[in-house]
Design a protein around this motif. Structure first.
Motif, PDB file in Angstrom:
ATOM      1  N   ILE A 234      -6.641   2.483   5.378  1.00 26.60           N
ATOM      2  CA  ILE A 234      -6.109   1.274   4.753  1.00 26.60           C
ATOM      3  C   ILE A 234      -6.697   0.033   5.413  1.00 26.60           C
ATOM      4  O   ILE A 234      -7.098  -0.922   4.742  1.00 26.60           O
ATOM      5  CB  ILE A 234      -4.565   1.267   4.844  1.00 26.60           C
TER       6      ILE A 234
ATOM      7  N   VAL B 186      -3.704  -0.601  -2.275  1.00 25.31           N
ATOM      8  CA  VAL B 186      -4.430   0.579  -1.787  1.00 25.31           C
ATOM      9  C   VAL B 186      -3.492   1.784  -1.842  1.00 25.31           C
ATOM     10  O   VAL B 186      -2.326   1.681  -1.467  1.00 25.31           O
ATOM     11  CB  VAL B 186      -4.925   0.392  -0.336  1.00 25.31           C
TER      12      VAL B 186
ATOM     13  N   ALA C 282       0.896   5.267   1.235  1.00 24.51           N
ATOM     14  CA  ALA C 282       0.229   6.287   2.044  1.00 24.51           C
ATOM     15  C   ALA C 282       1.063   7.555   2.010  1.00 24.51           C
ATOM     16  O   ALA C 282       2.256   7.525   2.308  1.00 24.51           O
ATOM     17  CB  ALA C 282       0.062   5.800   3.481  1.00 24.51           C
TER      18      ALA C 282
ATOM     19  N   TYR D  55       0.244  -5.518   9.721  1.00 26.05           N
ATOM     20  CA  TYR D  55       0.653  -4.361   8.920  1.00 26.05           C
ATOM     21  C   TYR D  55       2.034  -3.883   9.337  1.00 26.05           C
ATOM     22  O   TYR D  55       2.342  -3.787  10.526  1.00 26.05           O
ATOM     23  CB  TYR D  55      -0.339  -3.213   9.092  1.00 26.05           C
TER      24      TYR D  55
ATOM     25  N   CYS E  68       0.852  -1.182   0.000  1.00 25.76           N
ATOM     26  CA  CYS E  68       0.000   0.000   0.000  1.00 25.76           C
ATOM     27  C   CYS E  68       0.892   1.237   0.000  1.00 25.76           C
ATOM     28  O   CYS E  68       2.032   1.185   0.440  1.00 25.76           O
ATOM     29  CB  CYS E  68      -0.909   0.021   1.235  1.00 25.76           C
TER      30      CYS E  68
END
Length: 298
Positions: A143, A123, A100, A152, A98
């Motif tokens: 997320i 994501v 961010a 994570y 992901c």
């Protein structure tokens, strides 16, 4: 992954943009001031700067001016050294990635397109997706809301980003901190360290048993050194994007059998890196490499 300072080697350039923006408006700039805004949205730190330096201009005007200066950064932004190898390795381990960032979607989209990363991240969360910047955990909670509960691992180079990750219940790794000794988090010094970290985590998912007798043999009936035209076309395209890549011998695990009396037999298939990448990328086959140029058992 964070974008600026992790995926991209942009922090020095971003600091220069920040320095020039403030200097042009009569403000004194320090690295500490710049660092204090890492991970926050443009609106958030512009509002703070306006109040701190008593700027008369409207916040919207200041924010638009800053965004125009930022847009040029991402036109030529380069990936951090080792990033492509890490992305490839993560794919091999079936790690869900992901992205961010406190950057706007327009800049993120430009980066993903310029570096052909459109399908890499499951994501992507940008400044357009949240209302509260770091250290608030809203970014990482978003997320979680998309992927659900899982293990994570957040990799960021800013303290605010790491703090927000911890608040969201995630494990945080400090990527290439300026002062490792003073970091409050586990520090890693680049993507090589990060790949080692992933390897250790990946191995923990296996059951290990004592093995008194180990045999390793080549499968004489299978040769995965592919020679078809699509393989050559794929390899030529790969070389254009990754010119440092070279083809070499590689062994793939064919079969692992456990026998009585603590015996283990591994049968491997002879292949090469070109064929391995083709099988992984184009045919999406779950092949697992044993070692390059031979077989290594640790």
């Amino acid at each position: 992954l964070g974008m600026d300072g992790v995926l991209l080697d942009t922090v020095p350039v971003l600091y220069d943009v920040f320095r020039r923006f403030l200097s042009e408006r009569g403000a004194v700039v320090t690295p500490a001031l710049f660092a204090s805004y890492r991970g926050t949205t443009v609106e958030s730190f512009i509002a703070d700067l306006k109040q701190r330096f008593a700027w008369p201009m409207p916040e919207a005007t200041l924010a638009n001016d800053y965004r125009r200066a930022l847009s040029k950064v991402y036109d030529t932004a380069e990936l951090t050294t080792g990033c492509r190898d890490f992305l490839s390795y993560s794919r091999d381990l079936d790690v869900t990635l992901c992205l961010a960032t406190g950057s706007d979607w327009a800049n993120v989209d430009r980066v993903l397109e310029n570096h052909d990363l459109g399908n890499v991240f499951e994501v992507v969360v940008t400044a357009n997706d949240f209302t509260r910047g770091e250290p608030h955990p809203q970014t990482f909670r978003k997320i979680k809301s998309k992927l659900g509960e899982a293990d994570y691992l957040v990799v960021d180079d800013s303290s605010l980003g790491l703090e927000s990750a911890v608040k969201a219940g995630m494990t945080a790794l400090h990527f290439m901190p300026i002062d490792t000794a003073r970091s409050s988090y586990v520090a890693i010094n680049g993507f090589d360290d990060l790949m080692h970290f992933l390897t250790m985590g990946h191995l923990k998912g296996f059951d290990f048993v004592p093995c008194g007798n180990l045999s390793v043999a080549e499968d004489p009936d299978k040769d995965l050194r592919l020679q078809e035209k699509p393989v050559e076309e794929y390899w030529n395209e790969l070389l254009r994007n990754e010119p440092a890549v070279f083809n070499g011998g590689i062994s793939l695990i064919g079969k692992v059998e456990a026998h009585p009396a603590d015996s283990l037999a591994i049968v491997y298939l002879v292949s090469d890196y070109k064929s391995y990448r083709f099988l992984k990328d184009r045919r999406r086959l779950p092949v697992v490499s044993l070692a390059v140029s031979g077989v290594v058992i640790c």
